[in-house]
Design a protein around this motif. Structure first.
Motif, mmCIF file in Angstrom:
data_model
loop_
_atom_site.group_PDB
_atom_site.id
_atom_site.type_symbol
_atom_site.label_atom_id
_atom_site.label_comp_id
_atom_site.label_asym_id
_atom_site.label_seq_id
_atom_site.Cartn_x
_atom_site.Cartn_y
_atom_site.Cartn_z
ATOM 1 N N TYR A 194 0.807 -1.216 0.000
ATOM 2 C CA TYR A 194 0.000 0.000 0.000
ATOM 3 C C TYR A 194 0.848 1.278 0.000
ATOM 4 O O TYR A 194 0.319 2.376 0.052
ATOM 5 C CB TYR A 194 -0.920 0.013 1.222
ATOM 6 N N GLU A 195 2.170 1.120 -0.060
ATOM 7 C CA GLU A 195 3.045 2.286 -0.020
ATOM 8 C C GLU A 195 2.770 3.210 -1.211
ATOM 9 O O GLU A 195 2.743 2.777 -2.369
ATOM 10 C CB GLU A 195 4.508 1.832 -0.053
ATOM 11 N N GLY A 196 2.544 4.462 -0.908
ATOM 12 C CA GLY A 196 2.308 5.440 -1.961
ATOM 13 C C GLY A 196 0.846 5.589 -2.334
ATOM 14 O O GLY A 196 0.470 6.543 -3.026
ATOM 15 N N LEU A 197 -0.002 4.659 -1.900
ATOM 16 C CA LEU A 197 -1.431 4.753 -2.203
ATOM 17 C C LEU A 197 -2.123 5.598 -1.136
ATOM 18 O O LEU A 197 -1.856 5.456 0.056
ATOM 19 C CB LEU A 197 -2.072 3.359 -2.242
ATOM 20 N N ASP A 198 -3.012 6.466 -1.567
ATOM 21 C CA ASP A 198 -3.787 7.281 -0.644
ATOM 22 C C ASP A 198 -4.753 6.364 0.096
ATOM 23 O O ASP A 198 -5.646 5.773 -0.523
ATOM 24 C CB ASP A 198 -4.553 8.342 -1.430
ATOM 25 N N PRO A 199 -4.589 6.185 1.433
ATOM 26 C CA PRO A 199 -5.459 5.231 2.148
ATOM 27 C C PRO A 199 -6.934 5.579 2.057
ATOM 28 O O PRO A 199 -7.785 4.710 2.133
ATOM 29 C CB PRO A 199 -4.950 5.314 3.605
ATOM 30 N N ALA A 200 -7.262 6.837 1.876
ATOM 31 C CA ALA A 200 -8.668 7.234 1.749
ATOM 32 C C ALA A 200 -9.158 7.130 0.311
ATOM 33 O O ALA A 200 -10.350 7.171 0.057
ATOM 34 C CB ALA A 200 -8.865 8.659 2.258
ATOM 35 N N GLY A 201 -8.215 7.004 -0.628
ATOM 36 C CA GLY A 201 -8.610 6.853 -2.025
ATOM 37 C C GLY A 201 -9.090 8.139 -2.680
ATOM 38 O O GLY A 201 -9.682 8.098 -3.751
ATOM 39 N N HIS A 202 -8.835 9.306 -2.031
ATOM 40 C CA HIS A 202 -9.333 10.554 -2.620
ATOM 41 C C HIS A 202 -8.617 10.847 -3.938
ATOM 42 O O HIS A 202 -9.212 11.308 -4.899
ATOM 43 C CB HIS A 202 -9.143 11.713 -1.642
ATOM 44 N N VAL A 203 -7.314 10.573 -3.955
ATOM 45 C CA VAL A 203 -6.538 10.692 -5.186
ATOM 46 C C VAL A 203 -6.205 9.267 -5.626
ATOM 47 O O VAL A 203 -5.381 8.601 -5.010
ATOM 48 C CB VAL A 203 -5.253 11.512 -4.966
ATOM 49 N N GLU A 204 -6.876 8.814 -6.661
ATOM 50 C CA GLU A 204 -6.734 7.420 -7.071
ATOM 51 C C GLU A 204 -5.675 7.293 -8.166
ATOM 52 O O GLU A 204 -5.854 7.780 -9.279
ATOM 53 C CB GLU A 204 -8.077 6.883 -7.571
ATOM 54 N N ASP A 205 -4.561 6.632 -7.816
ATOM 55 C CA ASP A 205 -3.471 6.406 -8.760
ATOM 56 C C ASP A 205 -3.667 5.017 -9.350
ATOM 57 O O ASP A 205 -3.255 4.013 -8.766
ATOM 58 C CB ASP A 205 -2.134 6.516 -8.042
#
Length: 432
Positions: free
Chosen positions: A363-374
């Motif tokens: 999950y490194e680098g992923l926005d845990p809230a998912g507001h900015v979805e990469d």
């Protein structure tokens, strides 16, 4: 349907179908904490605001099976009836041309599987659609419902005007086939987390093998080896190398052996479609599979098509679709790792105590809230997570076909020359 009544005759020349009536977990999607916070809410939930037809609207996991009969009529079997069933029925019953519910089969007794049963009064009160609805479940599920909603099993527990649903209860074993509306339903008790007792005991949730063609697994954290053995008595399963058993060649057999082979049981069918829990997202949770476990299960089953369900908020349908397409193309994660190079076994046996490591880097680098979805990063992490749990990619000709389910997706199947043919309403021409 009274127990003594003969089952209806199914029309073998028309396809059966299963429509997903919900593909979200117990909380469903969207999440109110996201939809009321446009600055920080996850992209998945915010996409649903003002867009009720969004693929990111996900009700409690459930489905409807449609069974064509020789009479020209059709039987409808509901799988689970959770908290969001009423809104899903209001949407999909008119859209799909549905009205009656001829039976309901329950996987377990959690709220997202049974709390919509009260809404079935709209079908049976004053016989608005039908007088009663047959319900099929295990004794454990029945007793839990009787304790929580006594009026559903005994009208003497009702009060007021009596606006309660009418059910015909069928208490069923979890180790024998069920005949429901002329369809063979085979239950498989799977683990869905554990009770914190001494010693700990698993909460059992049923997976259903439908018509020996489609396997529906909505909630699971572990599939016991005893159930894998049972699955192998209904389905043709691959070896750890991924190869399926080959039927004997008649030409090379002696006359007596050929006669014996001709009178033997026909070969077991290969599983056509799997609908499987992915509630843990990229990793195993205490009570749900994640993507790695779903993929490992699909490999071990050797299934033709795999559809993911129990999808929570935080990851959009589009994001899941890109990850599934990458898996189906046999892409590899760019991250180096031991055991991820080259070909891997199709599957391996794991113990229930063998939990997935935290793998924080997934999950490194992923926005845990998912507001900015990469999306690109999510696909990379999804490939890495699958490789760490389920091993490297298989040869090109043996790759999996996997796609995210969504509410309203319909999967159909019918007998065809050489086996069963399966297709769906969305991905039929999506061959990536």
């Amino acid at each position: 349907m009274p127990a003594s009544a003969p089952p209806p005759l199914r029309d073998p020349h028309k396809p059966m179908s299963l429509t997903l009536f919900g593909t979200g977990g117990s909380a469903a999607v969207p999440d109110v904490a996201c939809t009321t916070d446009p600055a920080h809410g996850c992209r998945c939930c915010l996409d649903t605001v003002g867009h009720p037809q969004s693929r990111n609207v996900r009700g409690n996991t459930g489905a409807v099976i449609r069974v064509p009969l020789e009479s020209g009529e059709e039987k409808t079997i509901l799988i689970d009836c959770g908290k969001t069933f009423r809104e899903m029925a209001l949407k999909f019953f008119p859209e799909k041309g549905l009205r009656k519910i001829d039976a309901c089969i329950l996987t377990h007794h959690h709220a997202d599987a049974i709390d919509g049963l009260d809404d079935l009064r709209a079908w049976t009160y004053h016989s608005a659609v039908e007088q009663t609805i047959p319900l099929y479940c295990t004794k454990v599920t029945y007793l839990q419902i009787a304790q929580s909603f006594a009026y559903m099993v005994s009208k003497s527990a009702g009060s007021g005007g009596g606006a309660v649903p009418s059910f015909e209860w069928h208490i069923m074993p979890d180790d024998e086939d069920w005949d429901v509306c002329g369809v063979r339903i085979t239950p498989f008790p799977l683990h869905h987390g554990i009770y914190f007792t001494e010693p700990p005991t698993p909460l059992l949730c049923l997976g259903f093998l439908i018509d020996q063609s489609v396997l529906y697994i909505s909630d699971t954290s572990f599939i016991p080896e005893a159930q894998w053995t049972r699955l192998g008595s209904y389905l043709s399963l691959p070896s750890p190398s991924g190869a399926f058993p080959s039927p004997p060649r008649r030409r090379s057999l002696s006359l007596s052996r050929a006669r014996s082979s001709a009178s033997a049981s026909p070969p077991l069918p290969r599983l056509q479609a799997l609908i499987i829990d992915t509630g843990g997202a990229l990793r195993l949770s205490p009570s749900h599979f994640g993507l790695p476990q779903a993929i490992a299960t699909a490999r071990r089953l050797g299934v033709q098509r795999t559809y993911l369900t129990d999808l929570g908020h935080g990851v959009s349908h589009a994001c899941w679709l890109d990850a599934c397409r990458a898996l189906s193309r046999g892409e590899r994660s760019p991250a180096p790792g031991e055991g991820r190079a080259g070909e891997a076994p199709a599957w391996k046996v794991r113990d229930e105590e063998e939990q997935q490591a935290p793998h924080a880097h997934v999950y490194e680098g992923l926005d845990p809230a998912g507001h900015v979805e990469d999306v690109e990063l999510f696909v990379e992490r999804a490939l890495e997570a699958v490789e760490e749990w389920a091993g490297g990619v298989r040869p090109r000709e043996e790759r999996l076909w996997v796609r995210p389910g969504f509410d309203g997706l319909t999967i159909e199947w019918e007998a065809a020359e050489g086996g069963t043919r399966v297709w769906d309403s969305e991905y039929q021409y999506d061959r990536e």
